[in-house]
Design a protein around this motif. Structure first.
Motif, PDB file in Angstrom:
ATOM      1  N   GLY A 137     -45.042  -9.124  27.221  1.00  0.00           N
ATOM      2  CA  GLY A 137     -45.935  -8.210  27.342  1.00  0.00           C
ATOM      3  C   GLY A 137     -46.413  -7.902  29.088  1.00  0.00           C
ATOM      4  O   GLY A 137     -46.325  -7.220  29.754  1.00  0.00           O
ATOM      5  N   ALA A 138     -47.189  -9.507  29.836  1.00  0.00           N
ATOM      6  CA  ALA A 138     -47.677  -8.923  30.769  1.00  0.00           C
ATOM      7  C   ALA A 138     -46.865  -8.572  32.141  1.00  0.00           C
ATOM      8  O   ALA A 138     -47.497  -7.437  33.303  1.00  0.00           O
ATOM      9  N   GLY A 139     -45.531  -9.150  31.713  1.00  0.00           N
ATOM     10  CA  GLY A 139     -44.512  -8.912  32.255  1.00  0.00           C
ATOM     11  C   GLY A 139     -44.136  -9.917  32.913  1.00  0.00           C
ATOM     12  O   GLY A 139     -43.262 -10.202  33.866  1.00  0.00           O
ATOM     13  N   GLN A 140     -44.481 -11.054  32.830  1.00  0.00           N
ATOM     14  CA  GLN A 140     -44.511 -11.974  32.644  1.00  0.00           C
ATOM     15  C   GLN A 140     -42.678 -12.502  32.646  1.00  0.00           C
ATOM     16  O   GLN A 140     -41.872 -13.221  33.700  1.00  0.00           O
ATOM     17  N   TRP A 141     -42.453 -12.558  31.544  1.00  0.00           N
ATOM     18  CA  TRP A 141     -41.341 -13.385  31.331  1.00  0.00           C
ATOM     19  C   TRP A 141     -39.937 -12.425  31.530  1.00  0.00           C
ATOM     20  O   TRP A 141     -38.855 -12.705  31.675  1.00  0.00           O
ATOM     21  N   GLY A 142     -40.136 -10.649  31.417  1.00  0.00           N
ATOM     22  CA  GLY A 142     -39.923  -9.791  31.538  1.00  0.00           C
ATOM     23  C   GLY A 142     -38.706  -9.793  33.570  1.00  0.00           C
ATOM     24  O   GLY A 142     -37.610  -9.907  33.466  1.00  0.00           O
ATOM     25  N   SER A 143     -40.292 -10.839  34.227  1.00  0.00           N
ATOM     26  CA  SER A 143     -39.193 -11.003  35.481  1.00  0.00           C
ATOM     27  C   SER A 143     -39.206 -11.705  35.276  1.00  0.00           C
ATOM     28  O   SER A 143     -37.545 -11.710  36.582  1.00  0.00           O
ATOM     29  N   ALA A 144     -38.939 -13.072  34.762  1.00  0.00           N
ATOM     30  CA  ALA A 144     -38.339 -14.647  35.033  1.00  0.00           C
ATOM     31  C   ALA A 144     -36.508 -14.518  34.317  1.00  0.00           C
ATOM     32  O   ALA A 144     -35.535 -14.282  34.814  1.00  0.00           O
ATOM     33  N   LEU A 145     -36.859 -13.010  33.432  1.00  0.00           N
ATOM     34  CA  LEU A 145     -35.398 -13.003  32.761  1.00  0.00           C
ATOM     35  C   LEU A 145     -34.489 -12.445  33.302  1.00  0.00           C
ATOM     36  O   LEU A 145     -33.147 -12.438  33.994  1.00  0.00           O
ATOM     37  N   SER A 146     -35.725 -11.354  34.047  1.00  0.00           N
ATOM     38  CA  SER A 146     -34.326 -10.403  35.388  1.00  0.00           C
ATOM     39  C   SER A 146     -33.683 -10.807  36.464  1.00  0.00           C
ATOM     40  O   SER A 146     -32.209 -10.502  36.267  1.00  0.00           O
ATOM     41  N   PHE A 147     -35.237 -12.010  36.920  1.00  0.00           N
ATOM     42  CA  PHE A 147     -34.381 -12.859  37.808  1.00  0.00           C
ATOM     43  C   PHE A 147     -32.584 -13.383  37.231  1.00  0.00           C
ATOM     44  O   PHE A 147     -31.890 -13.530  37.972  1.00  0.00           O
ATOM     45  N   ALA A 148     -33.112 -14.323  36.228  1.00  0.00           N
ATOM     46  CA  ALA A 148     -32.168 -15.672  36.063  1.00  0.00           C
ATOM     47  C   ALA A 148     -31.001 -14.365  35.406  1.00  0.00           C
ATOM     48  O   ALA A 148     -29.781 -14.363  35.723  1.00  0.00           O
ATOM     49  N   CYS A 149     -31.005 -13.010  34.537  1.00  0.00           N
ATOM     50  CA  CYS A 149     -29.849 -12.113  34.786  1.00  0.00           C
ATOM     51  C   CYS A 149     -29.194 -11.937  35.554  1.00  0.00           C
ATOM     52  O   CYS A 149     -27.518 -11.420  34.784  1.00  0.00           O
ATOM     53  N   GLN A 150     -29.445 -11.339  36.407  1.00  0.00           N
ATOM     54  CA  GLN A 150     -28.915 -10.535  37.578  1.00  0.00           C
ATOM     55  C   GLN A 150     -28.099 -12.095  38.372  1.00  0.00           C
ATOM     56  O   GLN A 150     -27.013 -11.527  39.160  1.00  0.00           O
ATOM     57  N   HIS A 151     -28.669 -12.940  39.029  1.00  0.00           N
ATOM     58  CA  HIS A 151     -27.533 -14.366  38.652  1.00  0.00           C
ATOM     59  C   HIS A 151     -26.038 -13.716  38.615  1.00  0.00           C
ATOM     60  O   HIS A 151     -25.146 -14.670  39.032  1.00  0.00           O
ATOM     61  N   PHE A 152     -26.747 -14.208  36.390  1.00  0.00           N
ATOM     62  CA  PHE A 152     -25.589 -14.083  35.583  1.00  0.00           C
ATOM     63  C   PHE A 152     -24.296 -12.851  35.948  1.00  0.00           C
ATOM     64  O   PHE A 152     -23.341 -12.681  34.891  1.00  0.00           O
ATOM     65  N   GLY A 153     -24.494 -12.066  36.459  1.00  0.00           N
ATOM     66  CA  GLY A 153     -24.620 -10.693  36.113  1.00  0.00           C
ATOM     67  C   GLY A 153     -24.227 -10.304  34.479  1.00  0.00           C
ATOM     68  O   GLY A 153     -23.006  -9.273  34.140  1.00  0.00           O
ATOM     69  N   ILE A 154     -25.745 -10.272  33.893  1.00  0.00           N
ATOM     70  CA  ILE A 154     -26.129  -9.323  32.931  1.00  0.00           C
ATOM     71  C   ILE A 154     -27.057  -8.510  32.388  1.00  0.00           C
ATOM     72  O   ILE A 154     -28.095  -8.238  34.191  1.00  0.00           O
ATOM     73  N   ASP A 155     -26.237  -7.338  32.009  1.00  0.00           N
ATOM     74  CA  ASP A 155     -27.329  -5.761  32.389  1.00  0.00           C
ATOM     75  C   ASP A 155     -28.383  -6.768  31.311  1.00  0.00           C
ATOM     76  O   ASP A 155     -28.810  -6.992  29.744  1.00  0.00           O
ATOM     77  N   LEU A 156     -29.419  -6.401  32.044  1.00  0.00           N
ATOM     78  CA  LEU A 156     -31.467  -6.118  30.859  1.00  0.00           C
ATOM     79  C   LEU A 156     -31.969  -5.068  30.200  1.00  0.00           C
ATOM     80  O   LEU A 156     -32.637  -4.686  31.623  1.00  0.00           O
ATOM     81  N   LYS A 157     -32.301  -5.203  29.635  1.00  0.00           N
ATOM     82  CA  LYS A 157     -33.363  -3.549  29.480  1.00  0.00           C
ATOM     83  C   LYS A 157     -34.535  -4.229  28.502  1.00  0.00           C
ATOM     84  O   LYS A 157     -34.774  -5.847  27.797  1.00  0.00           O
ATOM     85  N   VAL A 158     -36.000  -4.507  29.554  1.00  0.00           N
ATOM     86  CA  VAL A 158     -36.753  -4.634  28.713  1.00  0.00           C
ATOM     87  C   VAL A 158     -37.931  -3.824  28.390  1.00  0.00           C
ATOM     88  O   VAL A 158     -37.969  -3.001  28.568  1.00  0.00           O
ATOM     89  N   PHE A 159     -38.645  -4.098  26.999  1.00  0.00           N
ATOM     90  CA  PHE A 159     -39.164  -3.130  26.136  1.00  0.00           C
ATOM     91  C   PHE A 159     -40.509  -3.932  26.914  1.00  0.00           C
ATOM     92  O   PHE A 159     -40.755  -4.950  26.223  1.00  0.00           O
ATOM     93  N   MET A 160     -41.710  -3.052  27.621  1.00  0.00           N
ATOM     94  CA  MET A 160     -42.384  -3.915  27.649  1.00  0.00           C
ATOM     95  C   MET A 160     -44.021  -3.346  27.304  1.00  0.00           C
ATOM     96  O   MET A 160     -44.226  -2.040  27.471  1.00  0.00           O
ATOM     97  N   VAL A 161     -44.966  -4.110  27.106  1.00  0.00           N
ATOM     98  CA  VAL A 161     -45.875  -3.015  26.291  1.00  0.00           C
ATOM     99  C   VAL A 161     -46.465  -2.713  27.108  1.00  0.00           C
ATOM    100  O   VAL A 161     -47.198  -2.418  28.192  1.00  0.00           O
ATOM    101  N   LYS A 162     -46.802  -1.210  26.202  1.00  0.00           N
ATOM    102  CA  LYS A 162     -47.353  -0.063  26.629  1.00  0.00           C
ATOM    103  C   LYS A 162     -48.455   0.074  27.618  1.00  0.00           C
ATOM    104  O   LYS A 162     -47.629   0.125  29.279  1.00  0.00           O
ATOM    105  N   VAL A 163     -49.831  -0.467  27.958  1.00  0.00           N
ATOM    106  CA  VAL A 163     -50.688  -0.645  27.754  1.00  0.00           C
ATOM    107  C   VAL A 163     -50.002  -1.559  29.484  1.00  0.00           C
ATOM    108  O   VAL A 163     -50.704  -1.029  30.807  1.00  0.00           O
TER     109      VAL A 163
END
Ligand SMILES: *Cc1c(COP(=O)(O)O)cnc(C)c1O
Length: 453
Positions: A137-163
């Motif tokens: 939504g606001a980007g809090q979850w997307g940023s937390a998961l981005s940080f976690a995924c890059q640590h474990f070498g996982i590619d992440l796509k985030v659908f972010m609420v447009k507004v």
């Protein structure tokens, strides 16, 4: 003697297990149902979306779940988090109440979200997953998961609420910094997105729509899994590290809360701070009041209905027993983006139904007033979501003053607001409004839901 303002735990005293409240609940949460057959779903329905270990955690009745060493190791980048005594806020309110807050804003992403992002990425990694989709939504979850995924070498796509994609460009940049791809939702990459765009080309998006897009993409590709930042049982489980640390810290402070408060979007930070204390209510006969603070513009706990509903807008998810406003409900565009979700998870909904917890709703202007008072007394500028918890803590502290009781209040500071300063700017410019849903809007949204069921 000078007053102790912060209580720290040593890293070696960080809890090594999460707490699963379903082991101690008097009434267990109802099972999720298959939308077609209306029968309880088995693990095979969730297997395309989640790794097996998380599915196990979703349904387990074991009381304590070990936190893997690798997860503990990453937690220690910022955990244990400090517990603060808010002396300056108490003084400003002239209250006999003692106010404590748990500071989850000190994590890399600035909120409690990494507490579950890290174990979720870890279990995916252990099962060989290379691609994950999610929504934010606001980007809090997307940023937390981005940080976690890059640590474990996982590619992440985030659908972010447009507004939010356009309102909060810095969150997108954080996600990019941690290596994720960010897509404004609704998008034309999925059927769910294309359908919304055909009907509403200018749709600002919503969490429900973004979830549909992320789930659809993961379901259609066997090499891609999906990850959710709130609502589900395993997410709430991971967040209990907040309350488990708080219990140890309150012991050091030689105090125990009469009231525990968390703001409420899908329920994860609220569950995190409160479930370990609820355990003492269930098992040791304690009588702590536990309060969820939700926005008046999205009041599923205080004005929603308890029934089975979808977790997303398109109706891809299993049916979840929840307090809901209906999965088509689109809340007003308040700044606490993380609280704009139509329903509450199965565990919290059962607890509320059984009157083992309480809920209060707060209008937007009261939350910003509370946030500014907190910033000016305690120094930290809170996330717009967290200001809901602060507002309810202030209400309770003022009530204690009126009653002349020295209540002990603990709330969770779920995140800081550094990336939400535009919201504060609008508040100071007098441009923010109170959004209260009308009874008719709720009735209409729920009537739509009944047609689907
Ligand atoms: C996401 C978020 C919330 C709301 O989510 P919950 O799952 O209800 O905790 C609250 N505060 C902050 C700072 C958030 O990022």
């Amino acid at each position: 003697m000078s007053k102790v303002k912060k209580i720290f735990l040593h890293e070696k005293d960080m809890p090594t297990q999460w707490y699963n409240i379903t082991a101690d609940m008097p009434n267990k949460p109802l099972p999720p149902l298959h939308p077609g057959t209306k029968q309880p779903i088995g693990p095979e329905m969730l297997a395309p979306l989640f790794p097996m270990e998380l599915i196990k955690q979703e349904v387990t009745s074991e009381r304590w779940i070990d936190i893997p060493e690798e997860v503990q190791d990453l937690y220690k980048l910022w955990r244990p988090t400090p517990l603060h005594r808010a002396y300056n806020l108490e003084k400003a309110l002239d209250t006999p109440a003692k106010i404590y807050y748990k500071n989850e804003s000190v994590s890399p992403a600035g909120s409690h979200k990494p507490n579950t992002a890290i174990p979720q990425a870890y279990y995916n990694y252990k099962e060989g997953v290379k691609h994950i989709t999610t929504e934010t939504g606001a980007g809090q979850w997307g940023s937390a998961l981005s940080f976690a995924c890059q640590h474990f070498g996982i590619d992440l796509k985030v659908f972010m609420v447009k507004v939010s994609y356009f309102q909060k460009p810095y969150r997108k940049m954080m996600m990019n910094t941690w290596g994720a791809e960010v897509i404004p939702s609704p998008s034309n990459l999925t059927e769910a997105g294309r359908k919304i765009l055909a009907e509403h080309p200018d749709s600002p998006g919503s969490l429900g729509i973004a979830i549909s897009e992320a789930v659809e993409m993961a379901a259609k590709d066997e090499n891609t899994k999906y990850s959710l930042g709130s609502v589900l049982n395993h997410v709430l489980l991971h967040q209990t590290i907040i309350g488990l640390e708080s219990i140890k810290q309150m012991e050091i402070a030689e105090n125990y809360p009469d009231i525990v408060i968390g703001c409420f979007g899908g329920g994860s930070n609220f569950a995190g701070i409160s479930f370990p204390f609820l355990r003492h209510n269930f098992v040791d006969g304690k009588k702590t009041r536990v309060i969820a603070a939700e926005p008046a513009s999205c009041p599923k706990l205080t004005r929603g209905q308890f029934q089975y509903d979808f977790g997303d807008t398109a109706g891809y998810t299993p049916l979840i027993p929840m307090y809901t406003l209906g999965h088509n409900f689109v809340p007003d565009n308040i700044h606490a983006g993380g609280l704009r979700y139509h329903g509450a998870g199965a565990i919290v909904s059962q607890l509320l139904k059984d009157k083992l917890m309480e809920a209060q709703s707060v209008k937007q202007l009261e939350t910003f007033e509370a946030g500014v008072l907190f910033a000016n007394t305690e120094g930290i500028i809170p996330a717009p979501e967290s200001t809901h918890a602060i507002a309810v803590a202030i209400r309770e502290a003022l009530k204690a003053k009126k009653e002349g009781t020295a209540k002990t209040i603990l709330f969770n500071l779920s995140g800081h607001g550094f990336i939400d300063m535009a919201a504060y700017d609008q508040y100071f410019a007098g441009k923010l409004q109170d959004h209260e849903v009308t009874d008719l809007e709720i009735k209409e949204s729920l009537a739509q839901l009944e047609k689907v069921m």
